[in-house]
Enzyme design. Structure first.
Site, short mmCIF file in Angstrom:
data_model
loop_
_atom_site.label_atom_id
_atom_site.label_comp_id
_atom_site.label_asym_id
_atom_site.label_seq_id
_atom_site.Cartn_x
_atom_site.Cartn_y
_atom_site.Cartn_z
N SER A 185 85.48 -15.76 -48.33
CA SER A 185 84.92 -14.74 -48.96
C SER A 185 86.16 -13.62 -49.28
CB SER A 185 83.95 -14.00 -47.90
OG SER A 185 83.34 -12.99 -48.56
N ASP A 207 76.63 -19.21 -55.64
CA ASP A 207 77.03 -18.14 -54.52
C ASP A 207 76.74 -16.74 -55.16
OD1 ASP A 207 78.50 -16.34 -52.79
OD2 ASP A 207 80.24 -17.82 -52.81
N HIS A 241 77.03 -18.91 -49.12
CA HIS A 241 78.50 -18.43 -48.95
C HIS A 241 79.30 -18.86 -47.90
CE1 HIS A 241 81.30 -15.19 -49.95
NE2 HIS A 241 81.24 -14.66 -48.69
#
Length: 370
Positions: free
Chosen positions: A55, A275, A304
């Site tokens: 991320s 995502d 994710h």
């Protein structure tokens, strides 16, 4: 829908932050964190680093690699931030992607009508969810779960479909059985965790607001948000208010780092096609900018942070790369390797599933919040 209130809350957050911490805010950004990584490497006496980021961590890794390509041995980026969208556009893109993912959850609820009793038509299930939000805006469940808290509660379902059975049970209990208890419990398990993270939110805001320029004209925020709301009502205003302090941030913003890199050893990128937090296009863009990188796609997944989560196909590529630097090479298409998504979860066998199992699953996942 009624217009949101004036932007006093974000202004009230940004101003005192600058008053108390104005001396450190100019140094609280991704570039500064990348320099910290360099200092840690030097302190440890390591010639090169192995970096694995999820991320937001993918952007930090890409920035570090831009500064020090000769100090990178392995670079794994999972669920990749779009380097061309930092950060205002990234949040607008999230609004659309999270709405799509929320609709996927509601379609899943419709597929399991036998368990939840909300009907087999996804559009009717969606209408029931928004009716619940409207009702909670007027009368919060348990005096604590209103419309905003409801969105906070269901946002984790956009990150990970493993939460869907718990969220569906809370939805059905409220909408079908007129029982608000499970919804309050779901909020305490999922939504309240984000609400309680004052220090985490402060750091998030300081980095995001400093990393890149944000519109300073509140009318631009309002126009963009209302423009998206008709298409993606799930979290547009929630996301706008979450990031709104950046419109009034006291520290001057810098230009985003250009992470394009022709000197870096081959990196390995992982991206799910659905995502929501870091939409698929960001992984494709990073793959293009990091010359020699390999992109492994989990096709049909919306989760994710996809490696080390049970998909053996993904993890085989990861293990090979970490072991000897093997990077898959495709035939000229967008992806160099494609792995099928794992099946969506099944409804819970028992409504007595433990709260502890929910909390342990959530811990540590929500690193880059929209």
């Amino acid at each position: 829908a009624a217009a949101p209130p004036t932007p006093a809350p974000p202004r009230a957050f940004a101003g005192p932050c600058g008053d108390r911490y104005g001396d450190v805010l100019p140094y609280t950004d991704t570039l500064g964190s990348a320099r910290d990584v360099a200092a840690i490497r030097a302190a440890l006496g390591a010639e090169k680093i192995n970096y694995f980021g999820y991320s937001y961590g993918t952007y930090l890794g890409a920035v570090y690699a831009k500064l020090h390509p000769d100090r990178v041995r392995r670079l794994v980026l999972d669920s990749v931030v779009g380097p061309d969208d930092v950060w205002y556009d990234a949040n607008l893109n999230q609004d659309l992607a999270f709405n799509d993912r929320h609709r996927a959850f509601l379609a899943w609820v419709a597929e399991h009508d036998a368990a939840y009793g909300l009907g087999t038509d996804p559009e009717r299930v969606e209408a029931a969810w928004y009716a619940m939000r409207t009702a909670l805006a007027k009368k919060p469940a348990g005096g604590k779960v209103g419309a905003s808290e409801l969105e906070d509660t269901y946002l984790p379902g956009g990150y990970y479909n493993g939460y869907w059975p718990y969220l569906a049970e809370a939805f059905a209990a409220y909408a079908v059985d007129d029982d608000a208890g499970p919804l309050v419990e779901a909020y305490e398990d999922f939504g309240a965790l984000d609400a309680a993270g004052d220090n985490g939110y402060s750091v998030y805001t300081a980095v995001q607001c400093r990393d890149a320029s944000w519109p300073r004209d509140w009318d631009e925020w309002r126009d963009d948000s209302w423009g998206l709301y008709g298409k993606a009502p799930f979290m547009v205003w929630n996301n706008t208010w979450y990031n709104a302090p950046c419109a009034f941030w006291p520290a001057r913003s810098r230009q985003p780092v250009d992470v394009a890199n022709r000197e870096l050893p081959p990196a390995l990128l992982f991206q799910a096609t659905g995502d929501a937090a870091t939409p698929y296009e960001g992984g494709v863009a990073a793959h293009r900018l990091l010359r020699g990188s390999g992109l492994v796609v989990e096709d049909g997944s919306g989760n994710h942070g996809i490696t080390l989560s049970g998909n053996a196909c993904l993890d085989e590529h990861l293990a090979a790369y970490l072991a000897d630097g093997t990077v898959p090479r495709g035939d000229g298409g967008t992806a160099d390797a494609v792995c099928p998504a794992l099946p969506d979860p099944e409804p819970l066998q028992s409504k007595a599933a433990s709260t502890s199992s929910r909390g342990s699953a959530l811990h540590g996942l929500l690193g880059f919040r929209g």
